[in-house]
Design an enzyme around this catalytic site. Sequence first.
Site, PDB file in Angstrom:
ATOM      1  N   ILE A 153     -10.433   5.972  -2.045  1.00  0.00           N
ATOM      2  CA  ILE A 153      -9.908   6.979  -2.979  1.00  0.00           C
ATOM      3  C   ILE A 153      -9.963   6.471  -4.420  1.00  0.00           C
ATOM      4  O   ILE A 153      -9.303   7.010  -5.297  1.00  0.00           O
ATOM      5  CB  ILE A 153      -8.493   7.437  -2.570  1.00  0.00           C
ATOM      6  N   LYS A 201     -10.198  -8.435  -8.974  1.00  0.00           N
ATOM      7  CA  LYS A 201     -10.527  -7.461 -10.029  1.00  0.00           C
ATOM      8  C   LYS A 201     -10.033  -6.061  -9.667  1.00  0.00           C
ATOM      9  O   LYS A 201      -9.329  -5.418 -10.447  1.00  0.00           O
ATOM     10  CB  LYS A 201     -12.037  -7.446 -10.249  1.00  0.00           C
ATOM     11  N   GLY A 238      -2.011  -5.965   1.333  1.00  0.00           N
ATOM     12  CA  GLY A 238      -2.334  -4.690   0.694  1.00  0.00           C
ATOM     13  C   GLY A 238      -1.610  -4.497  -0.624  1.00  0.00           C
ATOM     14  O   GLY A 238      -0.436  -4.842  -0.768  1.00  0.00           O
ATOM     15  N   GLU A 243       0.488   0.491  -3.904  1.00  0.00           N
ATOM     16  CA  GLU A 243       1.797   1.120  -4.055  1.00  0.00           C
ATOM     17  C   GLU A 243       2.826   0.167  -4.658  1.00  0.00           C
ATOM     18  O   GLU A 243       3.657   0.579  -5.467  1.00  0.00           O
ATOM     19  CB  GLU A 243       2.246   1.666  -2.704  1.00  0.00           C
TER      20      GLU A 243
HETATM   21 MO1  MOS Z   1      -0.515   6.839  -0.567  1.00  0.00          MO
HETATM   22  S1  MOS Z   1       1.114   7.852  -1.331  1.00  0.00           S
HETATM   23  O1  MOS Z   1       0.018   6.530   1.021  1.00  0.00           O
HETATM   24  O2  MOS Z   1      -1.908   7.758  -0.708  1.00  0.00           O
END
Ligand code: MOS
Length: 733
Positions: free
Chosen positions: A462, A627, A696, A699
């Site tokens: 994404i 990066k 990860g 968030e």
């Molecule tokens: Mo994220 S809010 O789990 O795309």
Amino acid sequence: MTQYIGTATSRVDGYAKVTGTAKYAGEFSADNLAYAAVVASTIAKGRIARIDASEALRVAGVLDVLTHENRPRMAAAAQAYKDDVGPEQGSPFRPLFDGKVMFSGQPIALVVAEEWEIARFAATLVRVEYKKEAFATDLHAQRNKAVVVDKPEKARGNADKAFAAAQVRHEAEYFIPIEHHNPMELYASTVIWNGGGKLTVHDKTQGVQNVQRYLCSVFKMKPDDVRVMSPYMGGGFGSGLRPQYQVALAVLAARALQRSVRLVLTRQQMYALGYRPATIERLALGAAADGTLDAVIHEATAVTSQYEDFSRNDTAWSGQLYKSPHAKYLHKLARLDLPTPSDMRAPGAATGVYALECAMDELAVALKIDPLELRLRCYSERDQHTNAPYSSKQLRECYRQAAAAFGWDKRKPEPRSMRDGSELVGWGMATGVWEALQMETAARIVLTENGHAEVACAFSDIGTGTYTIMAQVTADMLGLPLDNVTVKLADSTLPQAPVEGGSWTAASVSHAIAKTAAEVRKELLRLAKKMPNSPLAAAKLEDTALVDGKIVSKKDGGAVLLADAMRHGHIDRIARESTNTFDDSDSHARNTHSAIFAEVKVDEELGVIRVTRVVNAVAAGRILNTKTAHSQIMGSVVWGIGMALHEETLVDHNFGRVMNANIAEYHVPVNADIHDIQVIFVDEPDDIVNPLGIKGVGEIGIVGVAAAIANAVYHATGKRVRDLPITLDKLQR
Ligand code: MOS
């Protein structure tokens, strides 16, 4: 073995993106493509009494106008519209299902035409008469009707009693308004009609297989008849976790017309999709005079829709993060006549930890203890919910490194005590926390004799850098140069993956690749052993590695070229696919952490706030790509600045309608708002969380940022603004 993992590798998809060859969902074309435009409701609640498309249908080039009255068949049962990540409770929205209006901006008709401009013009000619009903969209007005839906985390001790008896208490309410994701790319679907009812769907989504299952269920199609692809995405942030209504409508139109159809939402229509729910957070903290916590009480009241109960963990972070013998939580939902909220970067934590970290700052003021020192006195070596140790937790090191980089020791504790000319200077800090999640994922590797590998998995990228980390991990695991690796992703026909979210993608896909690469190595060793006088004749699989195009014994250095092994075995390709699962036992807590320090300068007369410096130190296990990970955190800090100072979806409660449904009036930070942002990755080895030690990022970068800024604004001005965003009018009040 780790030539690429852990390095600052540039995006392997960067060239495609900057040259425009990367295609997004609304850019795919087809012969005889038709264009659709949505007609959205102008009321918040009621029924459609009459819908008249005759004028729209008279416009030359209009092919059809679909409404709930004339649409082709779709599944009737709400259950058929459930997707992988939607709320368990409630009935998902069914576009054009019937004449019921549940929120302003709800799609109520779809105009399909030969040209996009014609469709959009004709959409303005669809006449609608409503039977209006009373509605409610104001959380503050409805908070007393909020209900408990999800059981919160288990309480410990007697928090009420401990709070009442505490030497020093702080109690306050904090507020986060509705916020929208506002990705640059509009939600779009191009449905290619392949004949015989077979569809290729180019969709903007964070989960191609989630969308495929949804479409199969809603339209009773076979999985082989629907292929969903989303190779590039111009921002998701959670808004694309669930199938959005435009994909259902585009497929509906393609099936009705037996023709390819493209539907791109307008920016205004994007405000009738999901959003971060407005939330009222009540914090009550009780402490001893020495700064150790006795009691933590956290209650949240958040918005949901009338038709689905969306809720996330806002409150339990408070009792997890800091040492406190007593803690309790309450989570309520106010059902409003708005669309269902959705996940938005660090759902629950971005809001709940904002409140916690502001409350901790206020407690520090009450205790006359430095805010960082207070966090250290309450530091918890174990997960306070379960009393389990952390798989790793370098939060102390985050505090230390970020404080040093920021120069925190030069802070004068008194509010309004630091200045720069006509500006008041404020320094604030906060903690961030998120989960280290990981999900079952499959990957396929095809290695060819020329030393090229293709790696494939259905995950989306994404914009976070998934293409790049997949290439890095594959190159390292197979001992190949990065340029020899091709990545395929976001196609529903590829090996299974969950939606791209929760910051779980990097750990999940990397281990799927590692496991599959081990299968490839096993086959290579089998072939190498069969070679005459093989230097690997006695080698055990676990003692081998793939390095520089060779399979090598780590014991004695014996090596065979991959190409030779394959040639001798009379094969020109090795294809393997495997699924990786994780051993997520309860023996350890798995979290990422961060420490954020922020400087603001506030014009004393005008109240204008500038965030002049932010340091965010993150402990998130092994960083695959310094990066792209840096960019993730930097972007999150920018968003945190927006959350603190700018972002707010304004609903006119007389109409139940968003007033600022555009990115001119929905304020986000622009370049001039962004000054110095420093990202630090703290070394955090972790061989418990998973074999590669990956937790990860993404968030974690936003959690705590708004609190650090709010705390800095207090320090600069002596004025505590608890409801976001902190706009200059609130400072002047
Ligand atoms: Mo994220 S809010 O789990 O795309």
